[in-house]
Motif scaffolding. Sequence first.
Motif, PDB file in Angstrom:
ATOM      1  N   VAL A 165       9.444 -15.124   1.234  1.00  0.00           N
ATOM      2  CA  VAL A 165       8.670 -15.283   2.461  1.00  0.00           C
ATOM      3  C   VAL A 165       9.595 -15.623   3.619  1.00  0.00           C
ATOM      4  O   VAL A 165      10.720 -16.101   3.436  1.00  0.00           O
ATOM      5  N   CYS A 180       1.450 -10.170  16.117  1.00  0.00           N
ATOM      6  CA  CYS A 180       0.580 -11.191  15.555  1.00  0.00           C
ATOM      7  C   CYS A 180      -0.736 -11.160  16.320  1.00  0.00           C
ATOM      8  O   CYS A 180      -0.853 -10.507  17.362  1.00  0.00           O
ATOM      9  N   GLU A 184      -3.642 -16.331  15.893  1.00  0.00           N
ATOM     10  CA  GLU A 184      -2.362 -16.899  15.475  1.00  0.00           C
ATOM     11  C   GLU A 184      -1.593 -17.436  16.679  1.00  0.00           C
ATOM     12  O   GLU A 184      -0.938 -18.475  16.598  1.00  0.00           O
ATOM     13  N   TRP A 191       3.546 -20.182  10.058  1.00  0.00           N
ATOM     14  CA  TRP A 191       3.070 -19.805   8.736  1.00  0.00           C
ATOM     15  C   TRP A 191       4.160 -18.986   8.068  1.00  0.00           C
ATOM     16  O   TRP A 191       5.184 -18.677   8.660  1.00  0.00           O
ATOM     17  N   GLU A 193       4.996 -15.533   5.586  1.00  0.00           N
ATOM     18  CA  GLU A 193       4.469 -14.305   5.010  1.00  0.00           C
ATOM     19  C   GLU A 193       5.596 -13.537   4.344  1.00  0.00           C
ATOM     20  O   GLU A 193       6.777 -13.740   4.644  1.00  0.00           O
ATOM     21  N   THR A 202       1.548  -8.371  -1.281  1.00  0.00           N
ATOM     22  CA  THR A 202       1.930  -8.984  -0.017  1.00  0.00           C
ATOM     23  C   THR A 202       1.338 -10.381   0.022  1.00  0.00           C
ATOM     24  O   THR A 202       0.363 -10.684  -0.675  1.00  0.00           O
ATOM     25  N   GLU A 204       0.521 -13.997   2.556  1.00  0.00           N
ATOM     26  CA  GLU A 204       0.493 -14.726   3.826  1.00  0.00           C
ATOM     27  C   GLU A 204      -0.188 -16.063   3.601  1.00  0.00           C
ATOM     28  O   GLU A 204      -1.261 -16.132   3.000  1.00  0.00           O
TER      29      GLU A 204
END
Length: 262
Positions: A165, A180, A184, A191, A193, A202, A204
């Motif tokens: 990440v 984004c 957000e 955060w 991801e 994937t 997040e």
Amino acid sequence: MKRLTTVVATIALTVALAGGVTTAASATTPTATPAPVAAATKAPVTIAKLPTKKVAKGKTVTVKPSVKTSGSDVKVISKRITATKKGVNLKNKTSVKLKAGTYKVTQTVKYQVKQTKKITFEQYEVTIPDCQILDVISEDSVEARLRIACKAYDLPGTQKFTVDVEWMYCSWSAYLDSECTASEYLDDAEWWEGQTTDGAWTFESFSTTYDDDEDYITPKKGEKFGAMMQYMGEEPVTLTGKVWSKTRTETRTQTLKVITRK
């Protein structure tokens, strides 16, 4: 006559050599080997019979359910006992105090066992589990490799993943470039991801505390967070895990004597 006897003897010998004569040994049917008896599956919960109890004159004795479990994949939810006789009606107690007499006693146990469950994900299907970091394998200021454990209603038990990440922050320029979302950007929070190391999912993260002063996720062992994971594999994948069964109930009823100690 001698020639006839010789011919008959010759024919008999020829037939015997050709296998045409069935001997007593060859006619015997082979003894069938009995199929092995399958071992009886040990019950996960056993309720034992309560032995006769002794009590001093005018006193009582405490009686509790006698329950044993087999293995670690059993979870007892409750143990109860009911004792009745004329003038006595004690129902669904964790224990009962009994004077001398003869009782009808029922022991009841409620329990769960772990069982295997399988769930298949197709490409692009999403799960939103609650996760916890088991280990931080590596990290720097903007990237980390984490070992995580996740649970969700649509996951079979606890599933473990290794994820790569990177830290994300939604700046004004990133929002204008559609890197984004507006939420957000307005959250003004960080955060993480990325994806699992095998590229199948994937990943997040998001906060489960909804505290404006707390980052969405900090890469440290024990950190809890929510995640959105999407399966990206071209072929379906089946996840297997252990889950608790629905609650089961076992009972045992008997006559129990409580006698006065002499």
